[in-house]
Design an enzyme around this catalytic site. Sequence first.
Site: not given
Ligand code: BGC
Length: 373
Positions: A169, A172, A328
């Site tokens: 998803d 990931e 993030e």
């Molecule tokens: C997230 C992804 C994202 C990636 C890069 C991962 O931790 O689960 O959704 O695309 O980081 O930002």
Amino acid sequence: MSSQPPMLAADLAEIAERGRALILSLQDAGGAYPASPTFSAYRGYSWLRDGSFIADAMSSAGEVASASAFFDWCARTLVARAPEIHRIVAAARAGAPVPDGEMLPTRFTFDGGSGDADWWDFQLDGYGLWLWAALTHAERHSLDVGPWRRAIELTVDYLASSWDRPCYDWWEEHIEEVHVSTVGSVEAGLRAAAASTALDDDRRALAADTAAAAARLVRERGTADGHLVKWLGSTAVDASLAALIAPLGVVAGDSATGRATLAELERQLVVDGGTHRFATDTYYGGGQWPLLSCFVGLAHVSAGNTARARELLDWAAGTERASGSMPEQVADHLIDPSYVDEWVERWGDSADPLLWSYAMFLRLGVELGVVTR
Ligand code: BGC
């Protein structure tokens, strides 16, 4: 309800401008947007998912050349893989689909390679998202999609052949499931392709039929108690579902499903304006993600509730570090703090800056009129 006083529009605009400037300064010369310039596990890679939303935000903020450069990079990267795509499509059409490990990757190095590090690679959402973002960008700025046509055709064929396969998803995880956010991302891309006069009639029909099948699957198996669910057969929600309402627009914000989904996301995942990915998240303890509060905000705008969207934008603004970067996730409200240490030991502190965070802030800022285009 937020207990904080509203932020000044000028302060919000300044944050968005810092985000725009950071994204421009970090975009690779070849067009790729890095996910994060510093975080050990992401450094050196560009994701189709992050990149497509970053490009959409930049496009909406008037950064036409930056967004186009990203789509040029996507197109080059995919056309270079045409033989691989033909093989995957032919195998699927012959009823003998290739194994998950031979499907296209989720993220690429800036030169379009796959890189050396193992990753949770088979994810379909990014392929729908780049189609959606590129075609939306072209429409928004009246651009000719000729240079991307071949890559768009390859992507339509790839998705049409494999769209309902289980895969990882947005986060990931759970390769064994069919994720509603993934199916919705694919639907958005294929709908955009079906409406594009740059494609021939057969491919437009293929895109339209597949998009309709995706919508039917979500309608028939992707809801519980009237709201969208995390994966087919689940009853849980996931904050990525907000994107299906906006900006992807595959579920109307003022529809019964849209309203029920938004209400459930708010009830289960939003705490004081900060949004968790899903109720059992343990990644870095399962904190709150500014980019997700912005997706929920965009969904509220589409449902007509700009006041709530503004509260969510204000919350996201508060996650920006004094150093001028947006992470993030933040750790003010963790689902399970006992998981933080093992992630820090594995990869160091969580990603900061994350370009996708600033991008969603910019996107919601544009939508709410606090950022000028
Ligand atoms: C997230 C992804 C994202 C990636 C890069 C991962 O931790 O689960 O959704 O695309 O980081 O930002």
